[in-house]
Design an enzyme around this catalytic site. Structure first.
Site, PDB file in Angstrom:
ATOM      1  N   VAL A 248     -16.265 -57.643  21.325  1.00  0.00           N
ATOM      2  CA  VAL A 248     -17.008 -56.586  22.006  1.00  0.00           C
ATOM      3  C   VAL A 248     -17.246 -57.076  23.431  1.00  0.00           C
ATOM      4  O   VAL A 248     -17.591 -58.237  23.643  1.00  0.00           O
ATOM      5  CB  VAL A 248     -18.351 -56.299  21.301  1.00  0.00           C
ATOM      6  CG1 VAL A 248     -19.000 -55.049  21.873  1.00  0.00           C
ATOM      7  CG2 VAL A 248     -18.159 -56.161  19.795  1.00  0.00           C
ATOM      8  N   CYS A 249     -17.083 -56.201  24.413  1.00  0.00           N
ATOM      9  CA  CYS A 249     -17.055 -56.687  25.793  1.00  0.00           C
ATOM     10  C   CYS A 249     -18.373 -57.321  26.221  1.00  0.00           C
ATOM     11  O   CYS A 249     -18.382 -58.305  26.970  1.00  0.00           O
ATOM     12  CB  CYS A 249     -16.633 -55.585  26.757  1.00  0.00           C
ATOM     13  SG  CYS A 249     -17.790 -54.219  26.935  1.00  0.00           S
ATOM     14  N   ASP A 250     -19.517 -56.795  25.748  1.00  0.00           N
ATOM     15  CA  ASP A 250     -20.772 -57.432  26.154  1.00  0.00           C
ATOM     16  C   ASP A 250     -20.998 -58.736  25.404  1.00  0.00           C
ATOM     17  O   ASP A 250     -21.624 -59.667  25.932  1.00  0.00           O
ATOM     18  CB  ASP A 250     -21.963 -56.482  26.015  1.00  0.00           C
ATOM     19  CG  ASP A 250     -22.141 -55.922  24.625  1.00  0.00           C
ATOM     20  OD1 ASP A 250     -21.253 -56.098  23.775  1.00  0.00           O
ATOM     21  OD2 ASP A 250     -23.191 -55.279  24.372  1.00  0.00           O
ATOM     22  N   CYS A 251     -20.491 -58.839  24.172  1.00  0.00           N
ATOM     23  CA  CYS A 251     -20.585 -60.110  23.443  1.00  0.00           C
ATOM     24  C   CYS A 251     -19.740 -61.184  24.116  1.00  0.00           C
ATOM     25  O   CYS A 251     -20.162 -62.343  24.230  1.00  0.00           O
ATOM     26  CB  CYS A 251     -20.130 -59.922  21.998  1.00  0.00           C
ATOM     27  SG  CYS A 251     -21.116 -58.727  21.072  1.00  0.00           S
TER      28      CYS A 251
ATOM     29  N   GLU B 221     -21.759 -62.146  27.431  1.00  0.00           N
ATOM     30  CA  GLU B 221     -22.956 -62.966  27.278  1.00  0.00           C
ATOM     31  C   GLU B 221     -22.601 -64.374  26.795  1.00  0.00           C
ATOM     32  O   GLU B 221     -23.194 -65.363  27.245  1.00  0.00           O
ATOM     33  CB  GLU B 221     -23.950 -62.300  26.322  1.00  0.00           C
ATOM     34  CG  GLU B 221     -24.425 -60.911  26.747  1.00  0.00           C
ATOM     35  CD  GLU B 221     -25.123 -60.878  28.098  1.00  0.00           C
ATOM     36  OE1 GLU B 221     -25.490 -61.948  28.624  1.00  0.00           O
ATOM     37  OE2 GLU B 221     -25.306 -59.771  28.645  1.00  0.00           O
TER      38      GLU B 221
END
Length: 763
Positions: free
Chosen positions: A490-493, A496
């Site tokens: 997932v791009c935000d995972c 971060e």
């Protein structure tokens, strides 16, 4: 059926739960003879035995390199050999016996106390576990799957499932909703009532009588939404005629078709694959006394008189968040009345069935049977049971992996939304420590080094097998939300985790576990996520138009059919790319700058007239506004020089309460208007608002001090914060828990304040 001892369950399924591997999987030997279907069927018809409660001191959470499974130790010797950890006790609501810490005088003292407590919860593999519950439709899928596959349910599992559902029954009408804080729905009651009957609760128990009464007031199970009717048909409580079509031949459509399934959101794709296969088979469980009883208990009218076909589109108004469109109703009519009886050939049907079956096999192989989430994992298990038989490796391995989603808390046993939140929460803990400038403190280096080691181990090092064939997104160099095994980037995972790795590896004294090429792999994958709008989605770029939402058959969720632009995901990628450029300015420089420019432009267009941004993955305007302000700061735009930043800050300030905190309800997500939570200020919301304001360099310290004081005042003497309202959301209507947020974001806010205002004392 419920058994008295866990060993029975393992033997009945030909599994060994001690090492997570199926018996004989690698030896090539034939599995041992299983208990006969007749014996299991006979056991299933007997009334199960459950207890009032289990002994919580016997529960253990096993961490196997990030894989979380719960064990109940019935043997005294096993209890002595495997002491309960501090984390186990905290998950279960037991006394951790951790001492009181010195009362904080400054925000940094509060961070240190928080870390002192949270450090005790770090698991052997370096990450932090937690429940990821909230949705009330997850547990029924698992329990129904156990039942229809004749999988014995240990008494202690049955007991704590019962206790959890009793604890989560609505305090007024006794029902269950879409999620644990929602009002009662036909979906929630019909499914969870069935669970309680399966695990052995008497229908005349006061909890059952009250829930059944509410269900009947809402119209009974004939007014359940599509997913409930599907599961109840699998169980044999409904007839398949009540289920609207789930045609597997949709998967044979050419890729260029605007509504071809490969364009759908990944969760919809992976749910409708096994759902389509099972709809095609019209398979139902063998009839038992429990099923016959449920047929009488879940319906208002006599079961033999239910108009199954006539109730396909019946749904309670309280469940009908996204009514079926005229287009979907027309398509369903065509499929039932024209396509199936006159146009659909056996050859086409078989071809569709075979292709759907193959795609499910690819999903299982690419995740080692963990699957995307428990929703499709349960359905895949039933599909393999129907296709391959009860003794097959696919069924046995699926049943083992279903344990990955189960969790035990103070209320009992629940099902998580995924197999955990491991990479996500670990990343935010690292950032909380670095924002407080504690990463160089020798006191915290061992904890942070272990966390870095976990992210090193969990980086996904290869793309999926047959990536193009099974419609998967590039993932080499990425991180998943939970674990590498689950494997869905997932791009935000990614963002971060990447930020956390860079922050530590660029700090002197930390091991250089990820060489530059692995960092570049992460960047290469991140750069594939941008949509035409300039924004980013979640699992993959948007593949279909929003009009495909007209085919949304789930009814209880909104915006579920395709990927959308998400502020939180977009801003996370922007901040990760900015940090990367700081240290590697010459790698794909022009592409990264173009990506950032387009993304920031998109973020600005998403700002609402009141200055806020709408959040899709947590509650709601507070959460998204925090991320938006952080991304603007990363490109140099703050309160003093950016109208966007100023308006965002002004919005947050306008929502601060008298006590200094912020309090936003999940109703904001549903209504798309800021709504106060009736319980008042919450530490997580307060931390989000403070982080956004400080990132934007809001000039007035007084509102910040008031918020910081509230967080410090809520901290317990041992360093922890108590759970308040639910934090997360997906698809607008379903809330989900992120219990570690009350540590990671509170400590981040406190640490940022301490760094920015080192001489301020808040007492």
């Amino acid at each position: 059926m419920v058994t008295l001892r866990s060993s029975t369950a393992a033997k009945a399924n030909g599994t060994s739960r001690s090492n997570g591997k199926a018996n004989n999987a690698s030896s090539g030997k034939q599995p041992k003879k299983h208990i006969s279907d007749d014996s299991l069927f006979e056991a299933a018809t007997k009334r199960p035995r459950i207890e009032e409660k289990t002994d919580f001191t016997r529960w253990r959470m096993l961490d196997e390199n990030g894989r979380h499974t719960w064990k109940y130790l019935e043997d005294e010797e096993a209890v002595e050999k495997w002491p309960q950890s501090c984390a186990d006790k905290w998950y279960l609501g037991l006394d951790t016996e951790l001492p009181s810490l010195p009362k904080p005088q400054k925000p940094l003292d509060s961070v240190v106390n928080g870390l002192t407590f949270f450090e005790k919860l770090q698991l052997p593999s370096g990450q932090w576990g937690c429940e990821y519950g909230g949705p009330a439709f997850l547990l029924p899928g698992i329990v129904i799957t156990w039942y229809v596959t004749k999988t014995p349910i240990p008494w202690y599992v049955a007991t704590e499932i019962k206790n959890y559902l009793f604890a989560r029954a609505h305090p007024e009408d006794g029902g269950w909703g879409l999620h644990i804080e929602g009002e009662s729905t036909v979906f929630g009651i019909s499914m969870n009532y069935a669970v309680l009957r399966i695990v052995g609760v008497d229908p005349e128990h006061p909890v059952m009588v009250k829930a059944r009464g509410t269900l009947h007031k809402l119209g009974g199970a004939t007014f359940a939404p599509h997913w409930a009717k599907f599961w109840l048909s699998i169980l044999g409580v409904c007839k398949w005629d009540i289920v609207n079509p789930v045609p597997p031949e949709l998967w044979l459509l050419p890729d260029w078709v605007p509504f071809a399934p490969w364009r759908w959101w990944i969760h919809m794709r992976q749910v409708f694959l096994p759902m389509g296969y099972l709809y095609e088979k019209k398979w139902s469980c063998e009839e038992t006394d429990i099923i016959r009883a449920l047929r009488q208990e879940l319906f208002v009218e006599p079961w033999d008189e239910v108009n199954w076909i006539g109730n396909r589109n019946s749904i309670s108004s309280i469940d009908n968040y996204h009514p079926k469109s005229w287009l979907l109703n027309t398509a369903n009519w065509f499929l039932v009345n024209i396509w199936n009886p006159y146009l659909r050939t056996k050859g086409l049907a078989q071809k569709a069935e075979d292709w759907v079956s193959k795609l499910v096999d690819m999903e299982d192989e690419n995740t080692d049977f963990a699957d995307l989430a428990p929703v499709n994992a349960a359905m895949n298990t039933v599909m393999c049971y129907v296709r391959d038989g009860p003794g097959s490796y696919t069924v046995r391995r699926h049943l083992e992996r279903l344990d990955d989603g189960m969790w035990v808390n103070r209320d009992g046993m629940l099902c998580n939304g995924t197999n955990g939140v491991q990479c996500w929460d670990t990343s935010f803990l690292i950032q909380a420590a670095t924002d407080a400038k504690l990463e160089q403190d020798p006191r915290w280096r061992p904890m942070l080094t272990k966390a870095l080691g976990f992210l090193d181990d969990q980086q996904i090092r290869e793309n999926c097998k047959d990536q193009e064939v099974c419609y998967r997104q590039q993932r080499k160099g990425a991180w998943a939300f939970s674990t590498r095994d689950q494997g869905y980037a997932v791009c935000d995972c990614i963002s971060e985790a990447l930020k956390s790795v860079i922050l530590l590896q660029k700090t002197p004294g930390y091991p250089q576990l990820l060489e530059d090429q692995r960092i570049f792999d992460a960047i290469d994958t991140l750069l594939t996520y941008q949509n035409k709008s300039g924004a980013c989605s979640s699992y993959e770029p948007t593949r279909g138009s929003e009009w495909v939402e007209m085919l949304n058959a789930a009814e209880v969720f909104g915006k579920i059919m395709v990927e959308y632009d998400y502020v939180e995901c977009t801003t996370a990628v922007v901040t990760a790319l900015m940090l990367f450029q700081k240290h590697w300015p010459n790698y794909r420089t022009q592409e990264i700058e173009r990506f950032i420019g387009r993304s920031v432009k998109a973020v600005k267009t998403f700002q609402r007239p009141d200055g806020s941004w709408y959040g899709n993955w947590a509650i709601c305007y507070t959460y998204a506004t925090m991320f938006a302000l952080e991304s603007l700061k990363s490109i140099g735009e703050t309160y003093s020089n950016s109208s966007y930043s100023k308006r965002g800050c002004d919005f947050l300030i306008s929502k601060q309460r008298e006590d200094g905190g912020w309090s936003e309800s999940y109703r904001s997500c549903e209504r798309m208007i800021y709504t106060e939570h009736p319980m008042g200020s919450q530490v997580v919301m307060t931390a989000w608002a403070l982080i956004g304001l400080m990132k934007a360099e809001y000039p007035d310290i007084e509102p910040l001090k008031k918020g910081i004081k509230l967080i410090m005042d809520r901290q317990q003497p041992n360093g922890e914060w108590k759970q308040e309202a639910i934090e997360g959301v997906f698809n607008k209507t379903c809330m989900i828990s992120y219990p570690n947020y009350k540590f990671t974001f509170t400590m981040k806010a406190l640490g940022m304040f301490a760094t920015k205002y080192p001489d301020e004392t808040i007492v």
